[in-house]
Design a protein around this motif. Structure first.
Motif, short mmCIF file in Angstrom:
data_model
loop_
_atom_site.label_atom_id
_atom_site.label_comp_id
_atom_site.label_asym_id
_atom_site.label_seq_id
_atom_site.Cartn_x
_atom_site.Cartn_y
_atom_site.Cartn_z
N ASP A 184 0.82 -1.21 0.00
CA ASP A 184 0.00 0.00 0.00
C ASP A 184 0.85 1.27 0.00
OD1 ASP A 184 -2.28 -1.53 0.04
OD2 ASP A 184 -2.55 -1.40 2.22
N ARG A 185 2.15 1.11 0.29
CA ARG A 185 3.00 2.31 0.35
C ARG A 185 3.08 3.01 -0.99
NH1 ARG A 185 6.35 -1.98 -0.25
NH2 ARG A 185 8.21 -1.78 -1.54
N HIS A 186 3.01 2.27 -2.09
CA HIS A 186 3.13 2.90 -3.40
C HIS A 186 1.98 3.87 -3.65
CE1 HIS A 186 6.41 0.21 -4.29
NE2 HIS A 186 5.65 -0.85 -4.08
N ALA A 187 0.77 3.46 -3.30
CA ALA A 187 -0.38 4.35 -3.45
C ALA A 187 -0.28 5.53 -2.49
CB ALA A 187 -1.67 3.57 -3.20
N ALA A 188 0.18 5.26 -1.28
CA ALA A 188 0.33 6.34 -0.31
C ALA A 188 1.37 7.36 -0.78
CB ALA A 188 0.72 5.77 1.05
N PHE A 189 2.50 6.87 -1.29
CA PHE A 189 3.53 7.78 -1.81
C PHE A 189 2.98 8.64 -2.94
CE2 PHE A 189 7.38 4.84 -0.66
CZ PHE A 189 7.19 5.16 0.68
N ALA A 190 2.25 8.01 -3.85
CA ALA A 190 1.71 8.75 -4.99
C ALA A 190 0.72 9.82 -4.54
CB ALA A 190 1.04 7.78 -5.96
N ASP A 191 -0.10 9.49 -3.55
CA ASP A 191 -1.07 10.45 -3.04
C ASP A 191 -0.37 11.65 -2.41
OD1 ASP A 191 -3.85 11.23 -2.14
OD2 ASP A 191 -2.87 11.02 -0.20
N VAL A 192 0.64 11.39 -1.59
CA VAL A 192 1.37 12.49 -0.95
C VAL A 192 2.13 13.31 -1.99
CG1 VAL A 192 3.22 13.08 0.66
CG2 VAL A 192 1.56 11.31 1.26
N ALA A 193 2.81 12.64 -2.91
CA ALA A 193 3.60 13.34 -3.93
C ALA A 193 2.75 14.28 -4.76
CB ALA A 193 4.29 12.31 -4.84
N ALA A 194 1.52 13.89 -5.05
CA ALA A 194 0.64 14.72 -5.87
C ALA A 194 0.30 16.03 -5.18
CB ALA A 194 -0.64 13.96 -6.20
N ARG A 195 0.41 16.06 -3.85
CA ARG A 195 0.06 17.27 -3.11
C ARG A 195 1.26 18.13 -2.75
NH1 ARG A 195 -1.62 15.73 1.72
NH2 ARG A 195 -1.41 13.48 1.50
N LEU A 196 2.47 17.59 -2.89
CA LEU A 196 3.66 18.34 -2.51
C LEU A 196 4.06 19.34 -3.58
CD1 LEU A 196 5.94 15.52 -1.04
CD2 LEU A 196 4.62 17.23 0.23
N PRO A 197 4.58 20.51 -3.18
CA PRO A 197 5.05 21.48 -4.18
C PRO A 197 6.11 20.93 -5.12
CG PRO A 197 4.79 22.56 -2.06
CD PRO A 197 4.55 21.10 -1.82
N VAL A 198 6.97 20.03 -4.62
CA VAL A 198 8.02 19.49 -5.49
C VAL A 198 7.53 18.35 -6.37
CG1 VAL A 198 9.87 20.18 -3.91
CG2 VAL A 198 8.87 17.89 -3.72
N GLY A 199 6.37 17.78 -6.08
CA GLY A 199 5.78 16.74 -6.91
C GLY A 199 6.33 15.35 -6.68
N HIS A 200 7.13 15.16 -5.66
CA HIS A 200 7.65 13.83 -5.36
C HIS A 200 8.04 13.77 -3.89
CE1 HIS A 200 11.84 15.29 -5.07
NE2 HIS A 200 11.51 16.09 -6.06
N ILE A 201 8.11 12.56 -3.35
CA ILE A 201 8.60 12.42 -1.99
C ILE A 201 10.11 12.26 -2.03
CG2 ILE A 201 6.41 11.39 -1.26
CD1 ILE A 201 7.95 8.73 -0.97
N ALA A 202 10.74 12.46 -0.89
CA ALA A 202 12.20 12.44 -0.83
C ALA A 202 12.75 11.02 -0.89
CB ALA A 202 12.67 13.10 0.46
N ALA A 203 13.95 10.92 -1.41
CA ALA A 203 14.73 9.69 -1.29
C ALA A 203 15.63 9.81 -0.06
CB ALA A 203 15.60 9.49 -2.54
N ALA A 204 16.10 8.68 0.44
CA ALA A 204 17.00 8.70 1.59
C ALA A 204 18.23 9.55 1.32
CB ALA A 204 17.40 7.27 1.96
N ALA A 205 18.70 9.53 0.08
CA ALA A 205 19.89 10.31 -0.27
C ALA A 205 19.66 11.80 -0.12
CB ALA A 205 20.32 9.99 -1.70
N ASP A 206 18.42 12.26 -0.34
CA ASP A 206 18.12 13.69 -0.19
C ASP A 206 18.29 14.12 1.27
OD1 ASP A 206 17.37 13.84 -2.90
OD2 ASP A 206 15.33 13.20 -2.41
#
Length: 234
Positions: A184-206
């Protein structure tokens, strides 16, 4: 960072492991510490050159034993602590995973490193976006991240000239979410990313890049660096 000693508590996976990878690439001697021997062994096999130690961040004796290995430690990143959800009237014992590493674990770290971190060296703690944007159903995690961030501000004064800062991640693609959400994390990530100004969630490297910045900039202390894609703004 050539020749510097870096210790990452909670360093066998996710952001902590990426901090270790980046510090090692810059020439540091890096020790990752965590509770799970298997995860530590896997990390060391994946990244040659890492040193490992089994430690319970919430146990004073365990943390003392870790730092007894070193005469000096230049930088410590403390990433121990996890997300704990549940109702406000939930099992108090279950809440300890969110609180003990972030409060008592920080206290044990401070005691164990006394006199070992040189002037200009650093401790970096881990807060989170939940400090500013509390997540419903996770009140104890919200409290834990806030405690870590306030600890950074207060300890920057108490431990000076050792520098103390915190990084505050938002949603970050790490193995923690596999255990919490599974597929379910993939759907959750996509939902959050769609609302963020940058359009994506962070990677660990960020997030790890922000930690390395805090380690290496000798004029930064008492600061909270947010790596949340603008989550606090929405």
């Amino acid at each position: 960072m050539h020749g510097q000693n870096v210790v990452v508590i909670g360093g066998s996976k996710g952001i902590g492991l990426e901090v270790a990878r980046q510090a090692l690439a810059r020439g540091a001697r890096v020790t990752i510490a965590a509770r799970g021997e298997a995860a530590l062994a896997a990390a060391a096999a994946a990244i040659p050159g890492l040193e490992t130690a089994v430690v319970d961040a919430a146990d004073a004796a365990s943390v003392r034993a870790l730092f007894a290995r070193f005469d000096t430690v230049d930088h410590v990143y403390h990433s121990a602590g996890t997300f704990v959800g549940g109702p406000a009237s939930g099992d108090v014992a279950a809440y300890r995973a969110a609180i003990e590493p972030r409060i008592f674990g920080i206290a044990h770290l401070v005691a164990a490193t006394e006199g070992k971190i040189p002037a200009g060296g650093s401790i970096t703690l881990t807060g989170g976006v939940s400090t500013d944007r509390p997540a419903k159903g996770a009140w104890i995690t919200n409290v834990g991240t806030a405690a870590a961030e306030q600890s950074a501000r207060a300890l920057a004064l108490d431990l000076a000239p050792v520098r103390v800062n915190a990084v505050a991640p938002g949603w970050t693609d790490t193995p923690m979410w596999e255990g919490l959400l599974g597929e379910d994390r993939h759907a959750a990530f996509a939902d959050v990313a769609a609302r963020l100004p940058v359009g994506h969630i962070a990677a660990a490297a960020d997030v790890a890049g922000a930690v390395l910045f805090l380690m290496n900039n000798c004029s930064v202390t008492g600061e909270i660096v947010h790596v949340d894609g603008g989550h606090r703004l929405i």
